[in-house]
Design an enzyme around this catalytic site. Structure first.
Site, PDB file in Angstrom:
ATOM      1  N   TYR A 205     -10.388  -5.029   4.168  1.00 40.75           N
ATOM      2  CA  TYR A 205      -9.478  -4.378   5.110  1.00 40.75           C
ATOM      3  C   TYR A 205     -10.220  -4.272   6.439  1.00 40.75           C
ATOM      4  O   TYR A 205     -11.128  -3.460   6.592  1.00 40.75           O
ATOM      5  CB  TYR A 205      -9.108  -2.998   4.575  1.00 40.75           C
ATOM      6  CG  TYR A 205      -7.979  -2.291   5.283  1.00 40.75           C
ATOM      7  CD1 TYR A 205      -7.985  -2.103   6.662  1.00 40.75           C
ATOM      8  CD2 TYR A 205      -6.903  -1.774   4.573  1.00 40.75           C
ATOM      9  CE1 TYR A 205      -6.957  -1.449   7.311  1.00 40.75           C
ATOM     10  CE2 TYR A 205      -5.872  -1.104   5.200  1.00 40.75           C
ATOM     11  CZ  TYR A 205      -5.898  -0.944   6.560  1.00 40.75           C
ATOM     12  OH  TYR A 205      -4.885  -0.283   7.212  1.00 40.75           O
TER      13      TYR A 205
ATOM     14  N   GLU B  11       0.862  -1.180   0.000  1.00 41.72           N
ATOM     15  CA  GLU B  11       0.000   0.000   0.000  1.00 41.72           C
ATOM     16  C   GLU B  11       0.895   1.225   0.000  1.00 41.72           C
ATOM     17  O   GLU B  11       1.791   1.343   0.845  1.00 41.72           O
ATOM     18  CB  GLU B  11      -0.876   0.047   1.259  1.00 41.72           C
ATOM     19  CG  GLU B  11      -1.989  -0.977   1.308  1.00 41.72           C
ATOM     20  CD  GLU B  11      -2.844  -0.798   2.555  1.00 41.72           C
ATOM     21  OE1 GLU B  11      -2.561   0.117   3.362  1.00 41.72           O
ATOM     22  OE2 GLU B  11      -3.787  -1.570   2.733  1.00 41.72           O
TER      23      GLU B  11
ATOM     24  N   ASP C  70      -5.755   9.080   9.567  1.00 44.13           N
ATOM     25  CA  ASP C  70      -4.383   8.808   9.990  1.00 44.13           C
ATOM     26  C   ASP C  70      -4.010   9.524  11.270  1.00 44.13           C
ATOM     27  O   ASP C  70      -4.410  10.667  11.519  1.00 44.13           O
ATOM     28  CB  ASP C  70      -3.402   9.199   8.873  1.00 44.13           C
ATOM     29  CG  ASP C  70      -3.534   8.295   7.667  1.00 44.13           C
ATOM     30  OD1 ASP C  70      -3.619   7.074   7.874  1.00 44.13           O
ATOM     31  OD2 ASP C  70      -3.557   8.803   6.534  1.00 44.13           O
TER      32      ASP C  70
END
Length: 258
Positions: free
Chosen positions: A168, A44, A55
């Site tokens: 994911y 990734e 994030d």
């Protein structure tokens, strides 16, 4: 079976994230080649973005560093095209919707195809809005990777039914980062996925040690590590290739022994 799913065939997959352009494009390229040698199955690559909502501080700082060096999506497309002369393993972009739409989604996915990108992870496009990209992804053969989180609950089965490549599985609430332990019941989420689909499930967010990666891979189809690697890159900068390679090799060994 598509190329990304095939990376899970016969083994537990190791997926790694790094921020493209941190500390520069040349080092990013070297890091990916080194991690490939160390046993990574899927890569990734983050496209640096000024407001990466999913994030934590480590990856945010990497994004700032990459933007400070002037890294652009075009730079990363060119880098991936060079990498494709040396490695065939799946490479996906992790990016935000604004970056894709600002670039032009048609143009973006066409560049993905032409450079050798296999898929995209777009954490700020929820399942209910996946059609914003699904048509253009399909047109250019780009896998749109779905995420499920501890908060997905009754939506997990619905997300899994339409998923491709791999699911994911977000292991913990909040943003990316290094955590001492995974406190959510990830096995329950994976059971819900597997009740409706045989698509591989890989666990990410918060995994920082080889032992955590081993434990998460043991209950799923693979482990995703990002912040721990990005932290090493932040510490060593241009000299990070060997330390990252050694760390990834330890993670690979732990998963293999799990």
């Amino acid at each position: 079976m598509n190329k990304i799913e095939d990376a899970f065939s016969g083994k537990k997959a190791l997926i790694t994230f790094i921020m493209g352009g941190d500390p520069d494009i040349q080092t990013t390229e070297k890091l990916i080649l080194a991690m490939s040698e160390a046993g990574v199955d899927i890569f990734e690559i983050g496209i640096p973005f000024s407001d990466p909502a999913a994030d934590g501080p480590i990856i945010q700082a990497a994004s700032v560093r990459a933007l400070g060096k002037g890294c652009t999506a075009d730079d990363l497309f060119s880098m991936v095209k060079r990498l494709r002369e040396k490695i065939t393993k799946p490479i996906v972009f992790l990016t935000y919707a604004n970056s894709i739409f600002a670039y032009g989604k048609e143009r973006f996915m066409e560049r993905c195809r032409n450079s050798g990108i296999d898929g995209v992870v777009v954490p700020d496009i929820p399942h209910e809005e996946k059609d914003e990209l699904s048509g253009v992804c399909e047109k250019y053969g780009i896998t749109q990777i779905a995420l499920v989180a501890p908060t997905s609950k009754e939506r997990v089965e619905k997300i899994a039914l339409g998923a491709e490549g791999f699911i994911y599985c977000v292991s913990t609430l909040g943003v990316t980062g290094i955590r001492d332990e995974v406190r959510t019941n990830i096995t329950e989420t994976i059971s819900k996925v597997r009740s409706v689909s045989q698509i591989p499930c890989a666990v990410g967010f918060g995994i920082s040690t080889p032992e955590q990666a081993r434990d998460m891979a043991a209950v799923s189809d693979g482990a995703i590590i990002g912040s721990a690697i990005v932290k090493i890159i932040g510490e060593y900068g241009y000299d990070s290739v060997e330390p990252v390679k050694q760390y990834v090799a330890r993670v690979r060994d732990a998963i293999n022994q799990g």
